[in-house]
Enzyme design. Structure first.
Site, PDB file in Angstrom:
ATOM      1  N   LYS A   8       0.841  -1.193   0.000  1.00 42.50           N
ATOM      2  CA  LYS A   8       0.000   0.000   0.000  1.00 42.50           C
ATOM      3  C   LYS A   8       0.880   1.248   0.000  1.00 42.50           C
ATOM      4  O   LYS A   8       1.882   1.305   0.695  1.00 42.50           O
ATOM      5  CB  LYS A   8      -0.886   0.001   1.249  1.00 42.50           C
ATOM      6  CG  LYS A   8      -1.768   1.228   1.428  1.00 42.50           C
ATOM      7  CD  LYS A   8      -1.362   2.281   2.422  1.00 42.50           C
ATOM      8  CE  LYS A   8      -0.335   2.026   3.458  1.00 42.50           C
ATOM      9  NZ  LYS A   8       0.059   3.245   4.235  1.00 42.50           N
ATOM     10  N   ASP A 128      -5.843   0.689   8.099  1.00 46.71           N
ATOM     11  CA  ASP A 128      -5.571   0.461   6.680  1.00 46.71           C
ATOM     12  C   ASP A 128      -6.143  -0.856   6.159  1.00 46.71           C
ATOM     13  O   ASP A 128      -6.163  -1.079   4.940  1.00 46.71           O
ATOM     14  CB  ASP A 128      -4.057   0.445   6.418  1.00 46.71           C
ATOM     15  CG  ASP A 128      -3.428   1.828   6.493  1.00 46.71           C
ATOM     16  OD1 ASP A 128      -4.176   2.822   6.509  1.00 46.71           O
ATOM     17  OD2 ASP A 128      -2.190   1.904   6.538  1.00 46.71           O
TER      18      ASP A 128
END
Length: 265
Positions: A8, A128
């Protein structure tokens, strides 16, 4: 079963305010690289987790690992024997643990389907994780768990990730934020929002790991169209118009730094 835990990155990360619960209100552009950690799993009489890879030794408590926690909260039969190949540096602004958990969610989805409250389960593991489950470009608001789809005009864009091999914990970086709201994400496309955006955690991260400045300067010397720190650091990313530019830039990085060349998903 095999699944990649896609790295990410935060193309932009705007910190808007501190909340009473100790968290922060954010606006962020999540994007994902086509490489990362690798997970393999097979049926077992009980859950087992084996960690390998370059950064495997950084995870010294496999039973406290977010992968084990994700698995424990999802339907998967009697148990799974999971091997986690840890290719991403730990505490690096790449959502490595969250990406690993996201990969578990996708594996469970294929085999058993996910429960209706999977987003809540994912958010409890980390801010996240919901974005990492889907692993596609989106806008994150709130603590990062309120996701908004966005058209991805950067899919396939060549990207280079660089980390000076210095771990950086998230908590102290957020603690160092100066509390100034510098405004909203702006732009009509993902590229426009990236170019007009910023990372509000870059300054406090630099105070803790000054080497980030050297990484950014070295990347910018390779003429990407954007170079920025990801998340709370210390990994930085650069986006290029061509794969040849990216590959040449990777060769120009100091050999002692960790790098990953790929493309945005």
């Amino acid at each position: 079963m095999r699944e990649t835990a896609f790295a990410k990155i935060n193309l932009a990360l705007h910190v808007r305010q501190r909340r009473d619960d100790g968290y922060h209100e954010l606006e962020t552009l999540f994007a994902f690289v086509d490489g990362g950690d690798e997970l393999a799993a097979g049926p077992a009489s009980r859950d087992e987790l084996r960690v390998t890879g370059e950064f495997g030794r950084a995870l010294d408590d496999p039973f406290g690992n977010i992968v084990a926690k994700a698995l424990a909260g999802l339907p998967h039969g009697a148990g799974w024997a999971v091997t986690l190949e840890k290719n991403l540096p730990v505490a690096a602004g790449l959502g490595g643990g969250s990406a690993d958990a996201g990969a578990i969610f996708r594996m469970v989805e294929r085999e058993y389907g996910l429960p209706h409250d999977w987003r809540e389960k994912a958010a409890k593991l980390g801010a996240d994780v919901p974005a990492c489950v889907e692993s596609r470009a989106c806008i994150g608001r709130g603590t990062g768990t309120e996701l908004e789809p966005i058209a991805n005009d950067l899919a396939g864009c060549p990207v280079l990730l660089v980390n000076p091999r210095i771990p950086l914990a998230t908590g102290p970086v957020f603690k160092g934020w100066d509390g100034i709201d510098r405004g909203l994400l702006e732009g009509d496309t993902l590229r426009e929002m990236t170019l007009s955006g910023r990372n509000d955690l870059e300054v406090p991260a630099l105070a803790l790991v000054p080497q980030i400045a050297e990484v950014l300067a070295t990347l910018r010397h390779t003429k990407p169209w954007i170079a920025r720190m990801s998340g709370s650091g210390a990994t930085c990313f650069a986006l290029y118009d061509t794969a040849a530019q990216r590959d040449a830039a990777q060769k120009a990085m100091p050999r002692e730094w960790w790098t990953l060349a790929g493309a945005l998903r």
